[in-house]
Design an enzyme around this catalytic site. Structure first.
Site, PDB file in Angstrom:
ATOM      1  N   CYS A  37      -2.441  -6.587  -6.379  1.00 57.14           N
ATOM      2  CA  CYS A  37      -2.658  -7.616  -7.393  1.00 57.14           C
ATOM      3  C   CYS A  37      -2.789  -6.998  -8.791  1.00 57.14           C
ATOM      4  O   CYS A  37      -3.247  -5.869  -8.936  1.00 57.14           O
ATOM      5  CB  CYS A  37      -3.945  -8.370  -7.110  1.00 57.14           C
TER       6      CYS A  37
ATOM      7  N   ARG B 177       3.849  -3.172  -9.105  1.00 59.16           N
ATOM      8  CA  ARG B 177       2.767  -2.925  -8.140  1.00 59.16           C
ATOM      9  C   ARG B 177       2.935  -3.772  -6.888  1.00 59.16           C
ATOM     10  O   ARG B 177       2.292  -3.505  -5.881  1.00 59.16           O
ATOM     11  CB  ARG B 177       1.416  -3.250  -8.776  1.00 59.16           C
TER      12      ARG B 177
ATOM     13  N   TRP C   9      -1.128 -10.372  -4.540  1.00 59.30           N
ATOM     14  CA  TRP C   9      -0.581  -9.846  -3.284  1.00 59.30           C
ATOM     15  C   TRP C   9      -1.541 -10.352  -2.215  1.00 59.30           C
ATOM     16  O   TRP C   9      -2.697  -9.945  -2.170  1.00 59.30           O
ATOM     17  CB  TRP C   9      -0.563  -8.321  -3.326  1.00 59.30           C
TER      18      TRP C   9
ATOM     19  N   ASN D   6      -9.084  -9.125  -8.643  1.00 63.82           N
ATOM     20  CA  ASN D   6      -8.436  -8.167  -7.736  1.00 63.82           C
ATOM     21  C   ASN D   6      -9.508  -7.618  -6.826  1.00 63.82           C
ATOM     22  O   ASN D   6     -10.622  -7.348  -7.294  1.00 63.82           O
ATOM     23  CB  ASN D   6      -7.853  -6.973  -8.502  1.00 63.82           C
ATOM     24  N   GLY D   7      -9.159  -7.374  -5.582  1.00 60.67           N
ATOM     25  CA  GLY D   7     -10.125  -6.782  -4.664  1.00 60.67           C
ATOM     26  C   GLY D   7     -10.462  -7.729  -3.535  1.00 60.67           C
ATOM     27  O   GLY D   7      -9.806  -8.761  -3.348  1.00 60.67           O
TER      28      GLY D   7
ATOM     29  N   GLU E 254       9.531  11.977   5.422  1.00 63.44           N
ATOM     30  CA  GLU E 254       9.600  11.335   4.105  1.00 63.44           C
ATOM     31  C   GLU E 254      10.946  10.611   3.930  1.00 63.44           C
ATOM     32  O   GLU E 254      11.006   9.490   3.422  1.00 63.44           O
ATOM     33  CB  GLU E 254       9.380  12.388   3.004  1.00 63.44           C
TER      34      GLU E 254
ATOM     35  N   LYS F  49      11.543   6.572   3.244  1.00 60.02           N
ATOM     36  CA  LYS F  49      12.278   6.074   2.068  1.00 60.02           C
ATOM     37  C   LYS F  49      13.372   5.102   2.488  1.00 60.02           C
ATOM     38  O   LYS F  49      13.525   4.038   1.913  1.00 60.02           O
ATOM     39  CB  LYS F  49      12.872   7.281   1.328  1.00 60.02           C
TER      40      LYS F  49
ATOM     41  N   GLU G 230      11.788   1.760   3.904  1.00 64.37           N
ATOM     42  CA  GLU G 230      11.041   0.870   3.010  1.00 64.37           C
ATOM     43  C   GLU G 230      11.930   0.127   2.030  1.00 64.37           C
ATOM     44  O   GLU G 230      11.585  -0.980   1.619  1.00 64.37           O
ATOM     45  CB  GLU G 230       9.901   1.592   2.293  1.00 64.37           C
TER      46      GLU G 230
ATOM     47  N   HIS H 187      13.117  14.607  24.509  1.00 63.32           N
ATOM     48  CA  HIS H 187      12.044  14.284  25.456  1.00 63.32           C
ATOM     49  C   HIS H 187      11.789  12.780  25.530  1.00 63.32           C
ATOM     50  O   HIS H 187      10.657  12.354  25.727  1.00 63.32           O
ATOM     51  CB  HIS H 187      10.763  15.028  25.078  1.00 63.32           C
TER      52      HIS H 187
ATOM     53  N   LYS I 144       2.805  -1.059  -4.999  1.00 65.53           N
ATOM     54  CA  LYS I 144       2.826   0.306  -5.523  1.00 65.53           C
ATOM     55  C   LYS I 144       1.469   0.973  -5.356  1.00 65.53           C
ATOM     56  O   LYS I 144       1.375   2.162  -5.113  1.00 65.53           O
ATOM     57  CB  LYS I 144       3.213   0.250  -7.006  1.00 65.53           C
TER      58      LYS I 144
HETATM   59  C1  F6R Z   1       6.217   5.118  -0.351  1.00 65.73           C
HETATM   60  C2  F6R Z   1       5.001   5.050  -1.135  1.00 65.73           C
HETATM   61  C3  F6R Z   1       3.725   4.835  -0.403  1.00 65.73           C
HETATM   62  C4  F6R Z   1       2.588   5.596  -1.093  1.00 65.73           C
HETATM   63  C5  F6R Z   1       1.253   5.288  -0.406  1.00 65.73           C
HETATM   64  C6  F6R Z   1       0.115   6.066  -1.013  1.00 65.73           C
HETATM   65  O1  F6R Z   1       7.323   5.353  -1.142  1.00 65.73           O
HETATM   66  O2  F6R Z   1       5.027   5.120  -2.328  1.00 65.73           O
HETATM   67  O3  F6R Z   1       3.831   5.224   0.929  1.00 65.73           O
HETATM   68  O4  F6R Z   1       2.855   6.961  -1.036  1.00 65.73           O
HETATM   69  O5  F6R Z   1       0.968   3.916  -0.522  1.00 65.73           O
HETATM   70  O6  F6R Z   1      -0.003   5.826  -2.373  1.00 65.73           O
HETATM   71  P1  F6R Z   1      -0.690   6.833  -3.355  1.00 65.73           P
HETATM   72  O7  F6R Z   1       0.086   8.090  -3.364  1.00 65.73           O
HETATM   73  O8  F6R Z   1      -0.694   6.137  -4.681  1.00 65.73           O
HETATM   74  O9  F6R Z   1      -2.088   7.050  -2.815  1.00 65.73           O
END
Ligand code: F6R
Length: 598
Positions: free
Chosen positions: A2, A27, A75, A101-102, A475, A479, A482, A498, A593
């Site tokens: 949010c 975000r 959100w 927010n929260g 990783e 990517k 997502e 396995h 984000k």
């Molecule tokens: C994926 C991504 C998320 C963040 C995760 C942690 O591309 O960005 O998986 O890595 O939400 O976020 P931070 O690094 O801000 O703690």
């Protein structure tokens, strides 16, 4: 997650707020809303919608004089994303208007105890706050009613509150969720993220937890902050050093592509920031905390945990200190047995991830030293840990992290190298080589786009690798899934046979990452195994271990630093697949984000 923006001052509030909400779109959110004072009517008007801020902008008329207002991108946590649940929320008489927010953990208890008979129209905890303030204001001033409400709230909040009976005021409060204040001679802006303040604030102020703020215009817009017992406090003023052009797309079609392209420059910037007299250096204060440590514990989530795995490899190889990596949401409530002489490293792009914050509270209670590695040095995790290291990636707007990941790995390498007793190579020189190799790779991005069109045709995909290539596979898989929504797994290449190899059938894409001499032969055998079962393979390899027929051959760099380079084609693969599918690359569905709820 949010986002909050509020404004009081001389400018048109709706311009500042809607502009701020647009900057917070990255975000992640599912609905949005705004309340502002229509100066001609002397009362607040509220507009809300499910969907994007552009819809909020285009669906309503803001062409009235207005100088005070609050806005929100939501959100969903309590209640589905619909118009009723979206913010701002009003008290039942419509006197008080709130954005939040929260998560308020005790909101059901508060309803039972204080709001019997009050008709709540949404499923949110926020509406409870508005009604508590209203209830208490029947026997005390609005300011006292807000304070009394705050004293009852358990959980996290960043709050902005307006009162229809005192229209030139905004009350604000914060606990655990981020909130900042921006100021200029034109007004006071509130934002849950520094981005929301860019463009209209000359200075910004960080707010401590449990701080209460009153912003008002009595001629000149101004604010006063108070601590938990109501004593006036002075907030430290910081000069705003971000400009609007640093958070735009700069000619790229998407932020993600811009951020991928910035990675060579990010490595160079980190080198410049950590280079002292020609040597890579970490502060003596940080180095001292590692002396005699028997274990390093790394905690992170998502992409940052993948950087943490590479960090483990660096610490164990360069410093010889055993290192363990934990998922933040697991560590917070299922704590493993810990070594007494340990040190914690928290890795977080945003510095606001709630799962990590829950861990930091435990770590501090147990008395362990803590270091946050983050892109946002003003963030909660940066401020609450004993030490902090900045990764200098610059604002990362695309939800899918790319340059922050590369920056995290780079700073982890510098930290491990600085702590190493013996230095058998020149890390600064080797990192420069990586940045050059990255540049020529990114120049060939159209080739990768073609590869995606030809070879990625299924709704599932595998990345395989061994050792640090396995970590890169994790990783790479995150990517791709997502942003393209293709089900992708990152797998230890030798483990596939396995069980999971049962999923390999005709044309399933298997992408192998091969950069390490000691395992390249074995991973190639695994590639043959899946090929024999019909898989379509893509091999990404480092020149020194490459075969001429490999699909993407990366220029040679130090093997330890190969993850910095090999992740780039995987980022481009994810980007071009999502583009081909015409998806919202920078704002993938359901994702935020900055994940500020546990
Ligand atoms: C994926 C991504 C998320 C963040 C995760 C942690 O591309 O960005 O998986 O890595 O939400 O976020 P931070 O690094 O801000 O703690």
């Amino acid at each position: 997650m949010c986002g909050i923006v509020g404004y009081i001052g001389d400018l048109r509030a709706t311009d500042v707020i809607l502009n701020g909400l647009k900057k917070l779109e990255y975000r992640g959110y599912d609905s949005c809303g705004i309340s502002f004072l229509d100066s001609s009517k002397k009362e607040f008007t509220t507009y809300k919608t499910v969907g994007r801020v552009d819809l909020l902008i285009n669906s309503f008329d803001y062409n009235v004089e207005n100088k005070v207002g609050i806005g929100h991108t939501r959100w969903a946590t309590h209640g589905e994303p619909n118009q009723v649940n979206s913010h701002p929320h009003s008290s039942s008489s419509k006197r008080f208007i709130v954005v939040h927010n929260g998560v308020i953990d005790n909101y059901l208890e508060l309803i039972a105890r204080y709001l019997e008979g009050v008709k709540l129209i949404s499923e949110t905890d926020t509406e409870v706050i508005a009604n508590l303030v209203e209830k208490f204001s029947q026997t005390m001033s609005a300011e006292e009613a807000v304070r009394k409400t705050l004293s009852l709230l358990e959980g996290s909040y960043a709050l902005l509150i307006m009162d229809n009976e005192e229209v030139n005021k905004i009350y604000a409060a914060k606990n655990k969720s981020p909130l900042l204040i921006g100021s200029s001679d034109k007004g006071i802006t509130f934002g849950s993220d520094l981005m929301a303040l860019v463009g209209n604030s000359e200075y910004y102020y960080l707010i401590e937890d449990k701080t209460f703020i009153v912003a008002k215009t009595n001629g000149k817009p101004d604010f006063q902050a108070y601590d938990i017992i109501g004593k006036k406090v002075k907030l430290d003023q910081h000069k705003m050093d971000l400009a609007d052009n640093e958070i735009d797309k700069g000619g790229y079609e998407h932020f993600m592509l811009k951020e991928i392209s910035e990675q060579p420059a990010v490595i160079r910037r980190i080198l410049a920031k950590y280079m002292v007299d020609g040597k890579l250096k970490i502060s003596d204060e940080v180095k001292a905390k590692f002396i005699n440590k028997k274990r390093i514990y790394i905690i992170a989530a998502g992409t940052s945990i993948h950087a943490g795995f590479i960090g483990k490899y660096y610490f164990e190889n360069l410093t010889k200190i055993p290192t363990e990596v934990f998922i933040a949401s697991e560590f917070a409530y299922n704590q493993p047995l810990l070594e007494k002489d340990g040190i914690f490293i928290l890795i977080s792009q945003s510095g606001e991830t709630a799962d990590l914050r829950a861990c930091l509270v435990n770590i501090r209670q147990m008395g362990y030293p803590s270091l946050t590695i983050t892109n946002v040095i003003t963030s909660t995790l940066a401020r609450e840990a004993d030490m902090r290291l900045e990764i200098f990636a610059g604002p990362e707007i695309a939800v899918a992290s790319t340059k922050a990941y590369v920056a995290q790995v780079t700073v982890l390498a510098i930290l491990a190298y600085s702590l190493a007793k013996e230095k058998s190579f020149d890390l600064g020189f080797e990192l420069s080589r990586v940045s050059i190799a990255m540049e020529s790779l990114i120049d060939q991005k159209e080739y990768i786009e073609g590869l995606v069109t030809r070879k990625l045709k299924k709704r599932n995909c595998f990345y395989i690798g061994r050792g640090i290539d396995y970590y890169t596979s994790l990783e790479a898989a995150l990517k791709l899934k997502e942003i393209s929504y293709i089900q992708t797994e990152g797998f230890a290449a030798g483990e596939l046979k396995h069980g999971t190899i049962a999923l390999i059938e005709k044309d399933v894409p298997v992408i192998a990452i091969i950069t390490q001499k000691n395992t390249s032969h074995n991973t190639r055998s695994n590639v043959h195994e899946v090929k024999a079962r019909g898989a379509t393979t893509i091999i990404i390899s480092l020149e020194s271990v490459a075969d001429n027929s490999d699909d993407i051959i990366l220029s040679d760099v130090h093997q330890m630093l190969a993850p910095l380079l090999s992740v780039v084609p995987t980022q481009l693969i994810a980007y071009y697949k999502a583009k081909e599918l015409n998806l919202d690359i920078d704002k993938p569905r359901n994702l935020a984000k900055s994940v500020t709820v546990e």
